[in-house]
Motif scaffolding. Structure first.
Motif, short mmCIF file in Angstrom:
data_model
loop_
_atom_site.label_atom_id
_atom_site.label_comp_id
_atom_site.label_asym_id
_atom_site.label_seq_id
_atom_site.Cartn_x
_atom_site.Cartn_y
_atom_site.Cartn_z
N LYS A 193 2.24 7.25 6.47
CA LYS A 193 1.75 6.52 7.74
C LYS A 193 3.21 6.13 8.37
N LEU A 194 4.10 5.47 7.65
CA LEU A 194 5.25 4.96 8.13
C LEU A 194 6.19 5.96 8.31
N PHE A 195 6.39 6.58 7.52
CA PHE A 195 7.73 7.78 7.48
C PHE A 195 7.30 8.99 7.70
N GLY A 196 6.16 9.50 7.79
CA GLY A 196 5.64 10.87 7.94
C GLY A 196 6.20 11.70 6.82
N ILE A 197 6.51 11.12 5.49
CA ILE A 197 6.74 11.92 4.19
C ILE A 197 5.20 12.40 3.48
N GLY A 241 2.58 13.35 5.71
CA GLY A 241 2.20 12.41 6.46
C GLY A 241 2.63 12.91 7.98
N TYR A 242 2.05 11.98 8.84
CA TYR A 242 2.31 12.38 10.42
C TYR A 242 3.06 11.16 11.13
N GLY A 243 3.39 10.11 10.19
CA GLY A 243 4.25 8.90 10.77
C GLY A 243 3.57 8.05 11.62
N ILE A 244 3.92 7.01 12.00
CA ILE A 244 3.33 6.17 13.04
C ILE A 244 2.61 6.70 14.04
N SER A 245 3.45 7.71 14.85
CA SER A 245 3.03 8.17 16.06
C SER A 245 1.76 9.11 15.92
N GLY A 246 1.67 9.78 14.69
CA GLY A 246 0.61 10.79 14.44
C GLY A 246 -0.64 9.93 13.82
N THR A 247 -0.37 8.95 13.17
CA THR A 247 -1.37 8.12 12.78
C THR A 247 -2.05 7.19 13.68
N ALA A 248 -1.36 6.77 14.71
CA ALA A 248 -1.71 6.10 15.85
C ALA A 248 -2.54 6.98 16.73
N GLY A 249 -2.06 8.17 16.98
CA GLY A 249 -2.92 9.24 17.69
C GLY A 249 -4.39 9.32 16.89
N PHE A 250 -4.46 9.45 15.65
CA PHE A 250 -5.69 9.74 14.92
C PHE A 250 -6.58 8.36 15.25
N PHE A 251 -5.78 7.23 15.15
CA PHE A 251 -6.49 5.73 15.39
C PHE A 251 -7.11 5.79 16.64
N GLU A 252 -6.26 6.39 17.73
CA GLU A 252 -6.98 6.28 19.16
C GLU A 252 -8.15 7.18 19.23
N LYS A 253 -8.15 8.41 18.52
CA LYS A 253 -9.28 9.26 18.46
C LYS A 253 -10.54 8.47 18.00
N VAL A 283 0.09 -0.36 17.23
CA VAL A 283 -0.03 -1.55 16.27
C VAL A 283 -0.87 -1.51 15.09
N SER A 284 -2.02 -0.85 15.21
CA SER A 284 -2.77 -0.65 14.05
C SER A 284 -2.29 0.24 12.96
N ALA A 285 -1.66 1.02 13.32
CA ALA A 285 -1.10 2.33 12.51
C ALA A 285 0.02 1.66 11.67
N LEU A 286 0.85 1.06 12.54
CA LEU A 286 1.99 0.28 11.95
C LEU A 286 1.48 -0.83 10.80
N LEU A 287 0.49 -1.65 11.33
CA LEU A 287 -0.04 -2.60 10.51
C LEU A 287 -0.50 -2.08 9.18
N ALA A 288 -1.34 -0.85 9.22
CA ALA A 288 -1.99 -0.22 8.22
C ALA A 288 -0.79 0.44 7.32
N GLY A 289 -0.02 0.96 7.97
CA GLY A 289 1.02 1.69 7.02
C GLY A 289 2.06 0.56 6.43
N LEU A 290 2.23 -0.48 6.91
CA LEU A 290 2.85 -1.87 6.17
C LEU A 290 2.13 -2.40 5.10
N ALA A 291 0.66 -2.62 5.42
CA ALA A 291 -0.18 -3.30 4.36
C ALA A 291 -0.15 -2.40 3.20
N GLU A 292 -0.17 -0.91 3.41
CA GLU A 292 -0.37 0.14 2.29
C GLU A 292 1.04 0.08 1.49
#
Length: 139
Positions: free
Chosen positions: A33-37, A40-52, A60-69
């Motif tokens: 989620k954070l780095f796209g490794i 993964g799709y990184g924050i932008s890709g995760t944010a796009g998924f969260f938006e869908k 913000v949700s993608a960033l917080l989820a990635g940081l929590a994990e």
């Protein structure tokens, strides 16, 4: 070695084993989620998924989820701040179970994130065990 000491050592070893496998899982997924490794799709890709999914504030949700994990994985690995780190980590997994993973049956369903949420919450309640890094005590 008394039975109590032996039981305590086995309990702490069991806690360590649970912490280590959870650390691997959360470091892996947080890094995606954070780095796209790790595919993964990184924050932008995760944010796009969260938006869908219709999540509010998807970036913000993608960033917080990635940081929590990711930071939860670091905490599980080291044992530092474990009780506090399990709060956002458990919350993130409950949200995942009832959003991204709801409606699926079989692999990819909500049982895996729910298992992670309850295991993280349980570790938050019982603590990191004896085999954890310790911060120096203040004088």
């Amino acid at each position: 070695m008394t039975d109590t000491t032996k039981n305590d050592s086995l309990r702490d070893l069991g806690i360590l084993l649970i912490r280590l496998i959870l650390a691997a899982i959360f470091l892996y997924h947080g890094s995606q989620k954070l780095f796209g490794i790790f595919g993964g799709y990184g924050i932008s890709g995760t944010a796009g998924f969260f938006e869908k999914l219709g999540m509010p504030l998807p970036y913000v949700s993608a960033l917080l989820a990635g940081l929590a994990e990711f930071l939860g994985g670091v905490s599980l690995l080291t044992g530092l701040f474990l009780r506090w780190a399990m709060i956002p980590l458990s919350f993130t997994m409950f949200v995942a179970a009832f959003s991204a993973h709801s409606g699926f049956s079989g692999p990819g369903g909500m049982e895996f994130p729910l298992s992670l949420a309850f295991t993280a919450a349980g570790l938050g309640l019982i603590g990191a065990g004896r085999f954890a890094l310790q911060l120096p005590k203040r004088r």
